[in-house]
Enzyme design. Sequence first.
Site, PDB file in Angstrom:
ATOM      1  N   ARG A  14      45.563  16.460  32.183  1.00 18.88           N
ATOM      2  CA  ARG A  14      46.655  16.954  31.344  1.00 18.88           C
ATOM      3  C   ARG A  14      47.446  18.038  32.053  1.00 18.88           C
ATOM      4  O   ARG A  14      48.661  17.993  32.129  1.00 18.88           O
ATOM      5  CB  ARG A  14      46.088  17.474  30.026  1.00 18.88           C
ATOM      6  CG  ARG A  14      47.117  18.121  29.107  1.00 18.88           C
ATOM      7  CD  ARG A  14      46.508  18.391  27.743  1.00 18.88           C
ATOM      8  NE  ARG A  14      46.106  17.146  27.109  1.00 18.88           N
ATOM      9  CZ  ARG A  14      45.076  17.030  26.279  1.00 18.88           C
ATOM     10  NH1 ARG A  14      44.332  18.078  25.997  1.00 18.88           N
ATOM     11  NH2 ARG A  14      44.774  15.862  25.749  1.00 18.88           N
ATOM     12  N   TYR A  15      46.755  19.050  32.546  1.00 15.04           N
ATOM     13  CA  TYR A  15      47.411  20.123  33.283  1.00 15.04           C
ATOM     14  C   TYR A  15      47.530  19.726  34.751  1.00 15.04           C
ATOM     15  O   TYR A  15      46.687  19.006  35.277  1.00 15.04           O
ATOM     16  CB  TYR A  15      46.613  21.422  33.150  1.00 15.04           C
ATOM     17  CG  TYR A  15      46.494  21.932  31.738  1.00 15.04           C
ATOM     18  CD1 TYR A  15      47.512  22.666  31.152  1.00 15.04           C
ATOM     19  CD2 TYR A  15      45.347  21.682  30.982  1.00 15.04           C
ATOM     20  CE1 TYR A  15      47.397  23.147  29.856  1.00 15.04           C
ATOM     21  CE2 TYR A  15      45.216  22.160  29.689  1.00 15.04           C
ATOM     22  CZ  TYR A  15      46.252  22.896  29.132  1.00 15.04           C
ATOM     23  OH  TYR A  15      46.132  23.360  27.847  1.00 15.04           O
ATOM     24  N   ARG A  56      44.231  20.676  37.084  1.00 16.89           N
ATOM     25  CA  ARG A  56      42.842  20.551  36.666  1.00 16.89           C
ATOM     26  C   ARG A  56      42.622  19.263  35.877  1.00 16.89           C
ATOM     27  O   ARG A  56      43.547  18.733  35.273  1.00 16.89           O
ATOM     28  CB  ARG A  56      42.402  21.760  35.856  1.00 16.89           C
ATOM     29  CG  ARG A  56      42.932  21.854  34.451  1.00 16.89           C
ATOM     30  CD  ARG A  56      43.113  23.283  33.992  1.00 16.89           C
ATOM     31  NE  ARG A  56      44.385  23.798  34.466  1.00 16.89           N
ATOM     32  CZ  ARG A  56      45.096  24.716  33.827  1.00 16.89           C
ATOM     33  NH1 ARG A  56      44.633  25.253  32.727  1.00 16.89           N
ATOM     34  NH2 ARG A  56      46.244  25.119  34.286  1.00 16.89           N
ATOM     35  N   CYS A  74      24.400  15.045  23.142  1.00 14.71           N
ATOM     36  CA  CYS A  74      24.223  16.496  23.023  1.00 14.71           C
ATOM     37  C   CYS A  74      22.818  16.801  22.516  1.00 14.71           C
ATOM     38  O   CYS A  74      22.202  15.974  21.836  1.00 14.71           O
ATOM     39  CB  CYS A  74      25.232  17.102  22.043  1.00 14.71           C
ATOM     40  SG  CYS A  74      26.931  17.159  22.647  1.00 14.71           S
ATOM     41  N   CYS A  77      27.117  19.541  16.735  1.00 15.99           N
ATOM     42  CA  CYS A  77      27.767  20.623  15.993  1.00 15.99           C
ATOM     43  C   CYS A  77      28.731  20.017  14.981  1.00 15.99           C
ATOM     44  O   CYS A  77      29.528  19.135  15.317  1.00 15.99           O
ATOM     45  CB  CYS A  77      28.523  21.544  16.947  1.00 15.99           C
ATOM     46  SG  CYS A  77      27.498  22.234  18.262  1.00 15.99           S
ATOM     47  N   CYS A  80      32.512  19.708  15.869  1.00 14.39           N
ATOM     48  CA  CYS A  80      32.763  19.178  17.212  1.00 14.39           C
ATOM     49  C   CYS A  80      34.145  18.546  17.354  1.00 14.39           C
ATOM     50  O   CYS A  80      34.582  17.763  16.501  1.00 14.39           O
ATOM     51  CB  CYS A  80      31.695  18.141  17.551  1.00 14.39           C
ATOM     52  SG  CYS A  80      31.896  17.407  19.187  1.00 14.39           S
ATOM     53  N   ARG A  95      34.927  16.325  19.573  1.00 12.40           N
ATOM     54  CA  ARG A  95      34.783  14.896  19.897  1.00 12.40           C
ATOM     55  C   ARG A  95      33.844  14.204  18.907  1.00 12.40           C
ATOM     56  O   ARG A  95      33.050  13.330  19.266  1.00 12.40           O
ATOM     57  CB  ARG A  95      34.279  14.739  21.335  1.00 12.40           C
ATOM     58  CG  ARG A  95      35.238  15.371  22.336  1.00 12.40           C
ATOM     59  CD  ARG A  95      34.951  15.039  23.778  1.00 12.40           C
ATOM     60  NE  ARG A  95      35.916  15.757  24.605  1.00 12.40           N
ATOM     61  CZ  ARG A  95      35.628  16.820  25.348  1.00 12.40           C
ATOM     62  NH1 ARG A  95      34.396  17.273  25.399  1.00 12.40           N
ATOM     63  NH2 ARG A  95      36.579  17.420  26.036  1.00 12.40           N
ATOM     64  N   ASP A 151      39.912  23.038  15.881  1.00 13.42           N
ATOM     65  CA  ASP A 151      40.737  21.837  16.032  1.00 13.42           C
ATOM     66  C   ASP A 151      40.745  21.028  14.737  1.00 13.42           C
ATOM     67  O   ASP A 151      39.740  20.979  14.017  1.00 13.42           O
ATOM     68  CB  ASP A 151      40.200  20.962  17.172  1.00 13.42           C
ATOM     69  CG  ASP A 151      40.408  21.597  18.539  1.00 13.42           C
ATOM     70  OD1 ASP A 151      41.364  22.384  18.688  1.00 13.42           O
ATOM     71  OD2 ASP A 151      39.608  21.316  19.449  1.00 13.42           O
ATOM     72  N   ASP A 175      44.724  25.080  20.479  1.00 16.62           N
ATOM     73  CA  ASP A 175      44.888  23.890  21.315  1.00 16.62           C
ATOM     74  C   ASP A 175      45.799  22.953  20.529  1.00 16.62           C
ATOM     75  O   ASP A 175      45.398  22.382  19.511  1.00 16.62           O
ATOM     76  CB  ASP A 175      43.535  23.236  21.597  1.00 16.62           C
ATOM     77  CG  ASP A 175      43.488  22.596  22.977  1.00 16.62           C
ATOM     78  OD1 ASP A 175      44.563  22.327  23.535  1.00 16.62           O
ATOM     79  OD2 ASP A 175      42.376  22.371  23.492  1.00 16.62           O
ATOM     80  N   LYS A 179      47.105  24.522  25.427  1.00 17.25           N
ATOM     81  CA  LYS A 179      46.683  25.740  24.742  1.00 17.25           C
ATOM     82  C   LYS A 179      47.795  26.779  24.761  1.00 17.25           C
ATOM     83  O   LYS A 179      48.499  26.928  25.767  1.00 17.25           O
ATOM     84  CB  LYS A 179      45.446  26.327  25.413  1.00 17.25           C
ATOM     85  CG  LYS A 179      44.240  25.404  25.448  1.00 17.25           C
ATOM     86  CD  LYS A 179      43.090  26.066  26.175  1.00 17.25           C
ATOM     87  CE  LYS A 179      41.902  25.124  26.297  1.00 17.25           C
ATOM     88  NZ  LYS A 179      42.188  23.987  27.183  1.00 17.25           N
TER      89      LYS A 179
END
Length: 432
Positions: free
Chosen positions: A138-139, A142, A151, A155, A158, A160, A319, A356, A363
């Site tokens: 995206r950037y 990076r 995981c 969480c 999350c 995702r 998010d 984000d 961000k």
Amino acid sequence: MTEESLIAEDKAEPPSCSSEADEPPLNPSLFRRKFYPDVSDAQWNDWRWHFRNRITAIEDLSRFIPLSVKERTRLKLVSARFPLAVTPYYLSLMDLDDPCDPVRLQAVPSSLEMASGAGHEDPLAEERDSVVPGLVHRYPDRVLMVLTDICAMLCRHCTRKREWQHGGWIHTPAEIERMLDYIRRTPQVRDVIISGGDPLTLSTPQLEKVLSALRQIPHVEIIRIGTRFPVVLPQRIDGELCAMLSKYGPIWLNTHFNHPNEITPEAAGACDRLLRAGVQVNNQSVLLRGVNDTVDTQLKLCHGLLKAKVRPYYLFQCDQVQGTEYFWTPVEVGLRIIEGMRGHTSGLAIPNYVIDLPDGRGKIPLTPNYVLTRSDHELVVRNYEGHISHFPNPKPAPVPRRPKVGITAPPQLPLGWTVTEVKNEDRAGVRP
């Protein structure tokens, strides 16, 4: 009970938890004696034991947390869509009798996950920005490598969460090679973030293969690892892992403490081992309603992080993920928290509050507005105490003029020398 009736009922029962009334967690040693009396120290300190013994079914969860028949029925419907997984270690940090315990809220399913209607499966458009499967670019400088969706703990907030219904997967060596090949062919990529799921669910040799390959790419300068293992299963940060990571620096590890009750001696010890191996540790917390949405909780969290030698890096606005709406707070809550921290602690303890943006737009930092008015001559500003000050706005300094090309001052000759003599002496390399 049907899914439709569950959603209707939960919309009529909004959550009432508040993070202002934080209570000390259950003593982990008492938890262990009560629920795992026959587990040896060697087993309890082995991350593989915790991983194999994760609680993944509502019936198993009810052995630890008192749940009525109705609650078990409701949570089974939730976990059919959004599965459950929590380690015995992380479970030991909860007040098991308090439905609003800030650690419990992050790990135990809630029927409110089914009542959310405003979220999106992929609000950050990661799938759209994937140049090859598992690699998000995206950037400009990076990329994000997603190695697995597995995981140690799932969480409830999350980003995702959409991946949970696909079962546990790890990208194959061929798929990882495609990611590496793209990075090799893209010289502007200088920073690689390894994420998941959680990449530390891979074995240490598996992870080393990826790090070793990245370090052989000349334009890759920085490697970052995103993991919640120091928080939910710090036993994973063992000597073998730290010795391996120390060979491939500079590596930055971003972890995810959300509440001061998570900063245990075991978690602080894991962070210390990473630092001694040359791995810098940052924290990226998420602003969660009922968990950490007060100034007092954030101050305790960030002070605890600094004492554990972890830098508070980001405080993310939650998010807008499907199934997380009950955690969302207004942006004004985050701004008030940052404003309430400023001046009452050092800048080192204040994270960057960021959003984000949806649709993969990146961000952006948000800060309270301390500038009341601004002109060419001055700024009128307020400090953290509300005092008003006038700050002179400096005028730009004049730009010095460059000498014109081709015009230089004549050299100063030694007394009694001529230009011809100087040139001859320069060639000779000696003085008379």
